[in-house]
Design a protein around this motif. Structure first.
Motif, PDB file in Angstrom:
ATOM      1  N   ASN A   1       1.195  -0.495   0.159  1.00 51.20           N
ATOM      2  CA  ASN A   1      -0.099   0.374   0.169  1.00 51.20           C
ATOM      3  C   ASN A   1       0.951   1.249   0.251  1.00 51.20           C
ATOM      4  O   ASN A   1       0.608   2.564   0.115  1.00 51.20           O
ATOM      5  CB  ASN A   1      -0.766   0.024   0.847  1.00 51.20           C
ATOM      6  N   GLY A   2       2.027   1.233  -0.401  1.00 53.84           N
ATOM      7  CA  GLY A   2       2.934   2.401  -0.414  1.00 53.84           C
ATOM      8  C   GLY A   2       3.306   2.873   1.384  1.00 53.84           C
ATOM      9  O   GLY A   2       4.521   3.428   1.302  1.00 53.84           O
ATOM     10  N   ASN A   3       2.934   2.361   2.280  1.00 52.60           N
ATOM     11  CA  ASN A   3       3.502   2.546   3.951  1.00 52.60           C
ATOM     12  C   ASN A   3       4.644   2.510   4.600  1.00 52.60           C
ATOM     13  O   ASN A   3       5.456   0.603   3.594  1.00 52.60           O
ATOM     14  CB  ASN A   3       2.811   2.281   4.622  1.00 52.60           C
ATOM     15  N   MET A   4       5.607   3.047   5.097  1.00 52.80           N
ATOM     16  CA  MET A   4       6.922   2.150   4.989  1.00 52.80           C
ATOM     17  C   MET A   4       7.065   2.049   6.656  1.00 52.80           C
ATOM     18  O   MET A   4       6.405   2.433   6.856  1.00 52.80           O
ATOM     19  CB  MET A   4       8.221   3.373   4.569  1.00 52.80           C
ATOM     20  N   VAL A   5       7.669   1.251   6.121  1.00 54.84           N
ATOM     21  CA  VAL A   5       8.003   0.238   7.728  1.00 54.84           C
ATOM     22  C   VAL A   5       9.195  -0.142   8.370  1.00 54.84           C
ATOM     23  O   VAL A   5      10.550  -0.688   7.966  1.00 54.84           O
ATOM     24  CB  VAL A   5       7.114  -0.777   8.440  1.00 54.84           C
ATOM     25  N   THR A   6      10.112   0.855   9.211  1.00 55.41           N
ATOM     26  CA  THR A   6      11.545   0.586   9.793  1.00 55.41           C
ATOM     27  C   THR A   6      11.839   0.041  11.748  1.00 55.41           C
ATOM     28  O   THR A   6      10.327   0.832  11.996  1.00 55.41           O
ATOM     29  CB  THR A   6      12.828   2.195   9.920  1.00 55.41           C
ATOM     30  N   VAL A   7      11.987  -1.226  11.415  1.00 49.86           N
ATOM     31  CA  VAL A   7      11.866  -1.486  12.844  1.00 49.86           C
ATOM     32  C   VAL A   7      13.072  -0.290  14.207  1.00 49.86           C
ATOM     33  O   VAL A   7      14.460  -1.591  12.425  1.00 49.86           O
ATOM     34  CB  VAL A   7      11.703  -2.594  13.197  1.00 49.86           C
ATOM     35  N   VAL A   8      12.986  -0.300  14.679  1.00 43.99           N
ATOM     36  CA  VAL A   8      14.972  -0.065  15.822  1.00 43.99           C
ATOM     37  C   VAL A   8      15.181  -0.402  16.211  1.00 43.99           C
ATOM     38  O   VAL A   8      14.230  -0.344  17.258  1.00 43.99           O
ATOM     39  CB  VAL A   8      15.202   0.999  15.464  1.00 43.99           C
ATOM     40  N   MET A   9      16.135  -1.438  16.708  1.00 44.85           N
ATOM     41  CA  MET A   9      16.260  -2.183  18.383  1.00 44.85           C
ATOM     42  C   MET A   9      17.043  -1.478  18.900  1.00 44.85           C
ATOM     43  O   MET A   9      18.451  -1.681  18.659  1.00 44.85           O
ATOM     44  CB  MET A   9      16.592  -3.122  18.129  1.00 44.85           C
ATOM     45  N   ASN A  10      17.544  -1.234  20.160  1.00 38.77           N
ATOM     46  CA  ASN A  10      18.025  -0.640  21.288  1.00 38.77           C
ATOM     47  C   ASN A  10      18.587  -1.617  22.423  1.00 38.77           C
ATOM     48  O   ASN A  10      17.526  -1.541  23.232  1.00 38.77           O
ATOM     49  CB  ASN A  10      17.386   0.861  21.572  1.00 38.77           C
ATOM     50  N   PRO A  11      20.014  -2.000  22.574  1.00 38.43           N
ATOM     51  CA  PRO A  11      20.235  -3.181  23.567  1.00 38.43           C
ATOM     52  C   PRO A  11      20.560  -2.568  24.361  1.00 38.43           C
ATOM     53  O   PRO A  11      21.276  -3.719  25.289  1.00 38.43           O
ATOM     54  CB  PRO A  11      20.491  -4.080  22.664  1.00 38.43           C
ATOM     55  N   THR A  12      21.229  -1.539  24.148  1.00 42.39           N
ATOM     56  CA  THR A  12      22.171  -1.092  25.221  1.00 42.39           C
ATOM     57  C   THR A  12      21.082  -0.973  26.580  1.00 42.39           C
ATOM     58  O   THR A  12      19.481  -0.595  25.933  1.00 42.39           O
ATOM     59  CB  THR A  12      22.819   0.061  24.492  1.00 42.39           C
ATOM     60  N   ASN A  13      22.268   0.102  27.012  1.00 37.29           N
ATOM     61  CA  ASN A  13      21.058   0.859  28.708  1.00 37.29           C
ATOM     62  C   ASN A  13      21.141   1.780  28.487  1.00 37.29           C
ATOM     63  O   ASN A  13      21.047   2.330  30.114  1.00 37.29           O
ATOM     64  CB  ASN A  13      22.218  -0.052  30.260  1.00 37.29           C
ATOM     65  N   LYS A  14      20.835   3.032  27.747  1.00 39.75           N
ATOM     66  CA  LYS A  14      21.600   3.892  27.279  1.00 39.75           C
ATOM     67  C   LYS A  14      20.038   4.492  26.982  1.00 39.75           C
ATOM     68  O   LYS A  14      20.501   3.897  25.679  1.00 39.75           O
ATOM     69  CB  LYS A  14      22.699   4.755  27.210  1.00 39.75           C
ATOM     70  N   LYS A  15      19.613   5.495  26.958  1.00 37.16           N
ATOM     71  CA  LYS A  15      18.625   6.347  25.669  1.00 37.16           C
ATOM     72  C   LYS A  15      19.226   6.462  24.527  1.00 37.16           C
ATOM     73  O   LYS A  15      20.572   7.062  24.851  1.00 37.16           O
ATOM     74  CB  LYS A  15      18.028   6.919  26.310  1.00 37.16           C
ATOM     75  N   VAL A  16      18.880   6.608  23.450  1.00 37.84           N
ATOM     76  CA  VAL A  16      19.527   6.504  22.115  1.00 37.84           C
ATOM     77  C   VAL A  16      18.737   7.625  21.005  1.00 37.84           C
ATOM     78  O   VAL A  16      17.491   7.958  21.102  1.00 37.84           O
ATOM     79  CB  VAL A  16      19.918   5.277  21.192  1.00 37.84           C
ATOM     80  N   VAL A  17      19.472   9.255  21.002  1.00 36.80           N
ATOM     81  CA  VAL A  17      18.505  10.174  20.080  1.00 36.80           C
ATOM     82  C   VAL A  17      19.896   9.602  18.641  1.00 36.80           C
ATOM     83  O   VAL A  17      21.021   9.321  19.119  1.00 36.80           O
ATOM     84  CB  VAL A  17      18.936  11.817  20.913  1.00 36.80           C
ATOM     85  N   TYR A  18      18.741  10.127  17.925  1.00 35.18           N
ATOM     86  CA  TYR A  18      18.819   8.953  16.143  1.00 35.18           C
ATOM     87  C   TYR A  18      18.480   9.647  15.881  1.00 35.18           C
ATOM     88  O   TYR A  18      17.267  10.084  15.937  1.00 35.18           O
ATOM     89  CB  TYR A  18      19.168   7.345  16.155  1.00 35.18           C
ATOM     90  N   LYS A  19      19.384   9.976  14.890  1.00 35.10           N
ATOM     91  CA  LYS A  19      18.559  10.778  12.831  1.00 35.10           C
ATOM     92  C   LYS A  19      17.730   9.309  11.899  1.00 35.10           C
ATOM     93  O   LYS A  19      18.521   8.091  12.311  1.00 35.10           O
ATOM     94  CB  LYS A  19      19.226  11.539  12.324  1.00 35.10           C
ATOM     95  N   LEU A  20      16.629   9.187  12.135  1.00 38.58           N
ATOM     96  CA  LEU A  20      15.932   8.638  11.113  1.00 38.58           C
ATOM     97  C   LEU A  20      16.441   9.899   9.540  1.00 38.58           C
ATOM     98  O   LEU A  20      14.909   9.722   8.815  1.00 38.58           O
ATOM     99  CB  LEU A  20      14.799   8.377  10.775  1.00 38.58           C
ATOM    100  N   VAL A  21      17.367   8.746   8.410  1.00 39.98           N
ATOM    101  CA  VAL A  21      17.359   9.892   7.424  1.00 39.98           C
ATOM    102  C   VAL A  21      16.551   8.835   6.264  1.00 39.98           C
ATOM    103  O   VAL A  21      17.023   7.646   5.720  1.00 39.98           O
ATOM    104  CB  VAL A  21      17.968   9.685   6.998  1.00 39.98           C
TER     105      VAL A  21
END
Length: 487
Positions: free
Chosen positions: A447-467
């Motif tokens: 249907n054109g929808n994009m799906v991106t899955v991200v996993m953070n296995p660390t014990n810290k919050k991560v701020v990231y760019k989705l480009v």
């Protein structure tokens, strides 16, 4: 005249160079549609109440060159790869035994949780051809010694297993992928005269055993269950204390090309998908090389199946072997056919690393070219069974059979971050990360929808760019968390 010609040629050359430079340095323009694109984030995180919970909704902006100090996920929608077959789990005798202990409302809760429109969207079902270790005991569909298969009957399956499968099918609908795997031929067909403890298929029973698959398919389809395909043998290099049977690469190749393939074809079942190997990633390249390099065997093989238990040696998952097979045999498919967290311990029912093992495997398997992913038992009891040789393990959902209640483990939600949002027929999209501390994969639905899955296995919050192409947004992911971004 000569001077005029040289001036003309130099001006042409300069014009060509300038044209090339212009093409290289001008970025692709961001359209208004791209700028207006919004995304929704769903999160599951340890030590929180977040479970596939909507946690953000925001817009994209024009891309700004990422810096080395940025954490980023880069998605290129122009590069797509394999088509997504689906995600699901196995409906075993053990799952069926637990299911029938539940009252109707709890049964429906389980079915809706896994297969319903508000559940996590399973569409793949695996089952065993007669018994496996996950059940109350060993059984076959024939009387012992009946090589002609005159006594073949699936009456035992009709009691609990098939009704369970049918209820799941009704919720899945047209996207159903149903396949079956044998753990062992009947005892009399084997060198050790035992369904357990390994042994091999005796040469004189190869045709009878090939006929057995045909009988199974006919019997299940007579019950209204369309059989998408089958694997030749579950874990063909493992001598187990439960149902098991050994095939070398050459033995599986020859059984496929001389018996099973032609037998299915003669029975009008040439469209059934045959999956070879069905064992761990460690030895699968040898199996692929042996079978797929033989044109007479390869023509019958849809692809290769695999499990994740190679880590029993203490090593890491062998994802590189998947990439090698994908590069070596691009016309063949790869299917994850089984995985579970071994060694059931009720104290670890909500142990987060169990879920993270799933997240790591699913992301890396799909990024390696895998088309579908099948968990092991969809439901087990509070002991991690039943299992007739006490080989207890975890499932995404357990039932407390004393209380008649379902227990949802973190694994259920981690799987759901993929299965709930990625639809059959989706195409995997080029996705990389700038740090090894996060992992990611993406798919584009039909249907054109994009799906991106991200996993953070660390014990810290991560701020990231989705480009994504020429647009981006900034997100954050909690410690020990999984996110699905839909846009």
């Amino acid at each position: 005249m000569l001077v005029a010609l040289l001036v003309f040629l130099l001006s042409c050359k300069k014009s060509k160079v300038n044209e090339t430079e212009s093409t290289d340095i001008n970025p692709v323009e961001t359209t208004e549609n791209d700028r207006d694109k919004t995304l929704v984030v769903y999160t599951t995180a340890m030590d929180t109440d977040l479970r596939l919970t909507k946690t953000a909704e925001q817009s994209f902006v024009d891309k700004v060159q990422a810096l080395e100090t940025d954490v980023a996920v880069f998605v290129n929608p122009e590069k797509t790869f394999q088509e997504f077959l689906g995600i699901g789990g196995a409906i075993t005798d053990a799952s069926s035994e637990v299911f029938v202990t539940l009252d109707e409302a709890t049964q429906n809760q389980l079915l809706q949780s896994l297969y319903g429109k508000d559940g996590i969207g399973y569409n793949i079902i695996r089952t065993s051809i007669h018994s496996s270790d996950f059940g109350l005991g060993s059984h076959t569909y024939i009387e012992e010694g009946d090589a002609d298969l005159k006594t073949f009957s699936i009456e035992k399956d009709k009691e609990k297993r098939i009704p369970f499968i049918k209820q799941a099918m009704d919720l899945i609908g047209e996207d159903l992928v149903f396949y079956a795997s044998p753990w062992s031929p009947p005892a009399f067909m084997k060198t050790n005269n035992n369904m357990l403890q390994g042994g091999k298929l005796l040469p004189e029973y190869r045709q009878a055993w090939a006929n057995y698959y045909v009988k199974f398919i006919n019997a299940y389809e007579a019950e209204g269950i369309p059989v998408w395909g089958l694997t030749i043998q579950n874990e063909p290099m493992a001598v187990q204390r439960w149902e098991s049977c050994i095939y070398t690469s050459e033995e599986e190749r020859d059984f496929l090309k001389n018996y099973l393939g032609p037998t299915l074809e003669r029975a009008g079942m040439g469209d059934k998908n045959i999956v070879v190997w069905d064992h761990n990633r460690d030895l699968m390249s040898d199996r692929a090389n042996t079978i797929f390099e033989d044109p007479d065997a390869s023509k019958y093989a849809w692809g290769i199946g695999f499990h994740w238990y190679e880590t029993w040696t203490g090593g890491l998952p062998k994802y590189d072997n998947l990439k090698n097979i994908n590069e070596s045999f691009p016309s063949k498919n790869m299917l994850f056919t089984e995985g579970c967290q071994e060694g059931f311990d009720i104290e670890k029912m909500f142990y987060w690393p169990n879920a993270e093992r799933y997240g790591n495997s699913i992301i890396n398997d799909f990024n390696s070219g895998v088309v579908g992913w099948t968990d092991w038992n969809i439901l087990l009891d509070e002991r991690g069974g039943p299992n007739h040789v006490e080989n207890f393990c975890f499932a995404p959902i357990h039932a407390d059979t004393k209380k008649g209640q379902l227990i949802y483990t973190p694994t259920y939600y981690y799987i759901g971050h993929f299965s709930k949002f990625i639809q059959p027929g989706a195409l995997r999209v080029s996705t990389t990360t700038s740090r090894s501390t996060i992992e990611s994969t993406s798919f584009k639905n039909k249907n054109g929808n994009m799906v991106t899955v991200v996993m953070n296995p660390t014990n810290k919050k991560v701020v990231y760019k989705l480009v994504v192409g020429q647009i981006e947004t900034q997100l954050q992911i909690q410690p020990r968390a999984m996110q699905t971004i839909v846009y």
